[in-house]
Motif scaffolding. Sequence first.
Motif, PDB file in Angstrom:
ATOM      1  N   ARG A   7       0.833  -1.200   0.000  1.00  0.00           N
ATOM      2  CA  ARG A   7       0.000   0.000   0.000  1.00  0.00           C
ATOM      3  C   ARG A   7       0.875   1.260   0.000  1.00  0.00           C
ATOM      4  O   ARG A   7       1.775   1.417   0.815  1.00  0.00           O
ATOM      5  CB  ARG A   7      -0.914   0.009   1.219  1.00  0.00           C
ATOM      6  CG  ARG A   7      -1.791   1.255   1.309  1.00  0.00           C
ATOM      7  CD  ARG A   7      -2.513   1.318   2.630  1.00  0.00           C
ATOM      8  NE  ARG A   7      -3.429   0.211   2.784  1.00  0.00           N
ATOM      9  CZ  ARG A   7      -3.903  -0.189   3.950  1.00  0.00           C
ATOM     10  NH1 ARG A   7      -3.515   0.390   5.059  1.00  0.00           N
ATOM     11  NH2 ARG A   7      -4.752  -1.202   4.019  1.00  0.00           N
ATOM     12  N   PHE A 128      -3.878  -7.656  -0.879  1.00  0.00           N
ATOM     13  CA  PHE A 128      -4.515  -7.136   0.340  1.00  0.00           C
ATOM     14  C   PHE A 128      -5.378  -8.237   0.939  1.00  0.00           C
ATOM     15  O   PHE A 128      -5.676  -9.252   0.290  1.00  0.00           O
ATOM     16  CB  PHE A 128      -5.361  -5.900   0.019  1.00  0.00           C
ATOM     17  CG  PHE A 128      -6.368  -6.108  -1.078  1.00  0.00           C
ATOM     18  CD1 PHE A 128      -7.623  -6.628  -0.821  1.00  0.00           C
ATOM     19  CD2 PHE A 128      -6.041  -5.811  -2.397  1.00  0.00           C
ATOM     20  CE1 PHE A 128      -8.536  -6.846  -1.827  1.00  0.00           C
ATOM     21  CE2 PHE A 128      -6.949  -6.019  -3.417  1.00  0.00           C
ATOM     22  CZ  PHE A 128      -8.199  -6.534  -3.133  1.00  0.00           C
ATOM     23  N   GLU A 132      -7.049  -5.815   6.928  1.00  0.00           N
ATOM     24  CA  GLU A 132      -6.604  -4.424   6.837  1.00  0.00           C
ATOM     25  C   GLU A 132      -7.759  -3.441   6.918  1.00  0.00           C
ATOM     26  O   GLU A 132      -7.537  -2.230   6.968  1.00  0.00           O
ATOM     27  CB  GLU A 132      -5.852  -4.206   5.523  1.00  0.00           C
ATOM     28  CG  GLU A 132      -4.663  -5.113   5.336  1.00  0.00           C
ATOM     29  CD  GLU A 132      -4.087  -4.991   3.941  1.00  0.00           C
ATOM     30  OE1 GLU A 132      -3.918  -3.846   3.483  1.00  0.00           O
ATOM     31  OE2 GLU A 132      -3.817  -6.021   3.303  1.00  0.00           O
ATOM     32  N   HIS A 244      -8.957   5.103   5.497  1.00  0.00           N
ATOM     33  CA  HIS A 244      -7.513   4.931   5.568  1.00  0.00           C
ATOM     34  C   HIS A 244      -6.833   6.030   4.775  1.00  0.00           C
ATOM     35  O   HIS A 244      -7.333   6.477   3.751  1.00  0.00           O
ATOM     36  CB  HIS A 244      -7.105   3.557   5.014  1.00  0.00           C
ATOM     37  CG  HIS A 244      -7.715   2.424   5.762  1.00  0.00           C
ATOM     38  ND1 HIS A 244      -7.271   2.017   6.994  1.00  0.00           N
ATOM     39  CD2 HIS A 244      -8.756   1.619   5.456  1.00  0.00           C
ATOM     40  CE1 HIS A 244      -7.988   0.997   7.413  1.00  0.00           C
ATOM     41  NE2 HIS A 244      -8.891   0.737   6.498  1.00  0.00           N
ATOM     42  N   HIS A 265       0.195  -4.132   7.732  1.00  0.00           N
ATOM     43  CA  HIS A 265      -0.063  -4.818   6.476  1.00  0.00           C
ATOM     44  C   HIS A 265       0.423  -6.248   6.602  1.00  0.00           C
ATOM     45  O   HIS A 265       1.591  -6.515   6.393  1.00  0.00           O
ATOM     46  CB  HIS A 265       0.660  -4.104   5.340  1.00  0.00           C
ATOM     47  CG  HIS A 265       0.321  -4.680   3.993  1.00  0.00           C
ATOM     48  ND1 HIS A 265      -0.859  -4.404   3.351  1.00  0.00           N
ATOM     49  CD2 HIS A 265       1.006  -5.524   3.189  1.00  0.00           C
ATOM     50  CE1 HIS A 265      -0.881  -5.035   2.201  1.00  0.00           C
ATOM     51  NE2 HIS A 265       0.246  -5.727   2.076  1.00  0.00           N
TER      52      HIS A 265
END
Length: 559
Positions: A7, A128, A132, A244, A265
């Motif tokens: 990310r 992902f 998260e 986020h 993460h």
Amino acid sequence: MAREFQRGHKAKISDLTAGTDLYVGVQIAGPGLTFDISCFGLDADEQLSDDRYFVFYNQPKSPEESIQQLGPQAGDTESFRVTLDRVPTAVRKLSFSATLDGAGQMSQIGPGYIRIVAGGEEVVRYSFTGSEFSTERALMIGDLYFKDAWRFAAVGQGFDGGLAALLKHFGGEVAEEEEQQPAQQQVPAQAPPQSAAPGFAPPPQTAAPAPAFAAPAQPQQPQPPQPAPYAAPQQQPPAPAPVHSQPTMIAPLAPPAAPYGQPPHPPQQPGPPSYGGQQQPHSSYGAQVPPPAPAPAPYGQQPQAPYGQVPGQQPGYGQQQPAYGQQPPAPYGQAPQAAGHGLAAALQPYKEAPTGARWTPQNQQLMRVDLAMGGQPVLARQGSMVLYQGKVDFSYKGAGFAGRIVGNATGQEMQLMRCSGRGQVFLAENGAHLHAIELQGDGICVSAESVLAFDESLQHEVRRIEGHGIPGGALFTMLFQGSGTVIVKTHGAPVVLPVTPTTFADSNAIVAWSAASQVIISSQVRLRRNAYPGHSGETVNLQFRGAPGNFIVVQPYEV
């Protein structure tokens, strides 16, 4: 080999591939969840000024067909074809998003990803998981955006509302819900007339050689009828607010600490193409797209726990396991042995971790730089090279007479060497933990003692921190600015804290901080110490102030 993004990672498309005809695949699934995956074509103000560039299930392509929705294929939940050199100049960003259709939240999703394929080869992937996110119902996954050149950014930003709220966030208009009619009178939207096949693929009914984009196409399968046009849900959610943030500091530090300025993460584990079930093969849109490779496991990870970790801890970044579906080769002259036995199996966790990126952590204490990527030299601390491969030239990098005077006077002198050529250089120093920090036009302050290496393109200078009541009246640090990567070393795993009005750090333990932070030296020296010899030993601290988004990095060690 595809580059694995995290990310906040960004890169020019030209650094990933020379092609402009791209396949974008998205994989996202969860038990009992249904997703709408779409692409927003935004202008320079990041607004959907032309709704013809909102490509989704009911509008599968843009007017000039520079953006096309292809449907599920090659293990991807949804896929798109993007021809960058045909995208109008009014469209400056393509934002790929996934929204929930029905009940659920993003914390329920399994492992997912967005990937880019060019010329039949996967060039980049961002993975992902649901851990998260929390109660969000939409996810901005990744962007293709134009900033002097087309670039890709791994976003991974949750959004509170669904598709309607996300459309409003980008300035689009949501059609009012039409009056309910009996199900027998509902007529699905008709698919648009078939246009001539572009050079991207051969015509569906004729056998023609496939272009360089990929292998020959498979026969077209009948497509299900398109659903009815999108309408707003019954209950309008409140005004959306991103959950986020998308920081600039992108490289993870060390387990279990989170990346600079980012939420934790966790590593991605290989999983089936479809969460909770087996993915059936689909025909490709005129081209054979390679099946998605499982996300690499952390370097040295064992079935019970990763190398160097206790069970339950997150493994260090840059770790990798043997290739998917393969066993380590047997030693020369010996028959292959079962997995988990023999010398090759014992050494397998320590293999080199090639990711296709310029800077690649091999483990927590060893960093590899590929000089062929980016084409620019690297400045590293003298004596930090432990291994190199290829044709690499090492030369002395002097600071000049004035630089030596300033370095000696401030304690910020760096003895550097210049690494150039076409090869890979492995860097380390005294087993210190190494962390790659990528700068995208911003800056970071780091003590010269904590710098191992950096790209020559970065600008660096000594910065003075004013203060009273300390020897010399000031402290000094190094300021790095520009676009490039700096490798920071720490004693042990550091902690990253946001800057608040009450944030203080020991001047001997602080490693780095964002350049926009205001630093004030706080001295707790009292005159009556002459009468009372004992003191706390914490006489000089640094106080940090700044807007939200600023941070400090502190190590569990005092220099």
